[in-house]
Design a protein around this motif. Structure first.
Motif, PDB file in Angstrom:
ATOM      1  N   CYS A 135      -6.244   4.757  -6.173  1.00 29.66           N
ATOM      2  CA  CYS A 135      -7.399   3.270  -6.232  1.00 29.66           C
ATOM      3  C   CYS A 135      -7.568   3.335  -4.799  1.00 29.66           C
ATOM      4  N   HIS A 187      -4.086   4.537 -12.948  1.00 30.21           N
ATOM      5  CA  HIS A 187      -4.381   5.162 -11.263  1.00 30.21           C
ATOM      6  C   HIS A 187      -2.877   5.825 -11.196  1.00 30.21           C
ATOM      7  N   CYS A 234      -4.737  -2.518  -4.647  1.00 28.12           N
ATOM      8  CA  CYS A 234      -4.043  -1.267  -5.259  1.00 28.12           C
ATOM      9  C   CYS A 234      -4.102  -0.639  -4.011  1.00 28.12           C
ATOM     10  N   CYS A 257      -2.574   1.914  -3.274  1.00 25.00           N
ATOM     11  CA  CYS A 257      -2.113   3.782  -4.129  1.00 25.00           C
ATOM     12  C   CYS A 257      -3.894   4.477  -3.418  1.00 25.00           C
TER      13      CYS A 257
HETATM   14 ZN   LIG Z   1      -3.543   2.175  -7.948  1.00 26.55          ZN
END
Ligand SMILES: [Zn+2]
Ligand SMILES: [Zn+2]
Ligand SMILES: [Zn+2]
Length: 275
Positions: free
Chosen positions: A24, A245, A19, A21
């Motif tokens: 993360c 998250h 991930c 994002c």
């Molecule tokens: Zn994430």
């Protein structure tokens, strides 16, 4: 009494593999979360709550070399998979480790770790005693443990899973809850909260409780639902755990929370005056 938050992340932990994002990829260590677990040090006893897949590292990082009991909330792997890593504790303490949980949860552990429960003990396997409990107060040594009935629906609106939280003195630990009750959850917006369980949560100094993300979810409380429960229970302070998250960056989310509510941080030590 001291509580160590060994892990505060949801089932995949943060970061999630692959991930990209902002949470993360955050450099803030307060955004890094292992799977949810806690260690309670009370009246000279070390009581562990759940043994997730990160247990080995959690015990190393917290310097834990002694465990007197494990309380299980439920049988999902993010709460049980690390159980084998108590072997060094068995070795150091030269005694079996007592596990406590609902009968269904104890049977699941006996199946998953069948080699540890074989009639003829396999050398090197963990030495474990399963203890079935009902949602009634019981004692570990002189410490009273009060189980709290929680509902954790496991499939969208279908099978609902009754699980346990625990109160120890003026501290309570609730994770993977979608309702504070064993009553069915009729729809996605409803949060059942039984008067009997509310009574068990009166006069808390510290509450640790799950909050997955902002949006509603079929098996975990959302942030607004969790805040409403905290508002009803009125603990002196609350720490959020089992965080995904999707909840956002530590620094951003903290700005929005009430003054007495905090995002849990991995390996954080919480001191509780229990006299
Ligand atoms: Zn994430
Ligand atoms: Zn979980
Ligand atoms: Zn779960």
């Amino acid at each position: 009494m001291k509580i160590r938050l060994l892990g505060t992340g949801t089932s995949q932990g943060i970061p999630i593999i692959g991930c990209h994002c902002p949470v993360c990829t955050s450099n803030d260590v307060r955004d890094h979360r292992l799977r949810t677990s806690a260690l309670v040090n009370v009246d000279g006893l070390n009581i562990l709550i759940d043994t997730g897949p990160d247990l080995r590292y959690q015990l190393l990082r917290s310097g834990t070399t002694r465990l007197d009991a494990v309380l299980f909330t439920h049988e999902h792997k993010d709460h049980t998979a690390g159980l084998d890593d108590v072997r060094p504790i068995n070795f150091l303490m030269k005694q079996p480790l007592n596990l406590y949980g609902l009968p269904r949860v104890m049977r699941s552990i006996e199946r998953d770790f069948s080699y540890a429960f074989a009639e003829e003990h396999y050398p090197g396997a963990p030495i474990l005693n399963t203890n079935d409990i009902e949602p009634e107060p019981f004692k570990i040594g002189k410490v009273e443990i009060i189980p709290i009935k929680l509902m954790h629906s496991s499939q969208r609106m279908a099978k609902q899973l009754p699980i346990l939280g625990y109160r120890i003195k003026n501290f309570a630990y609730i994770t993977d809850a979608r309702g504070i009750s064993w009553n069915e959850i009729p729809d996605i917006a409803t949060v059942p909260f039984s008067p009997s369980e509310k009574a068990k949560l009166k006069g808390l100094d510290t509450l640790v409780i799950n909050a997955l993300r902002r949006e509603e979810h079929y098996s975990h409380l959302s942030l607004p639902q969790t805040l409403s429960i905290i508002e009803q229970i009125q603990p002196r302070r609350a720490y959020l755990t089992h965080i995904s998250h999707h909840l956002g960056l530590y620094e951003e989310v903290m700005k929005e929370l009430p003054q007495n509510v905090f995002l849990g941080i991995d390996n954080q030590l919480i001191d509780i005056d229990d006299d």
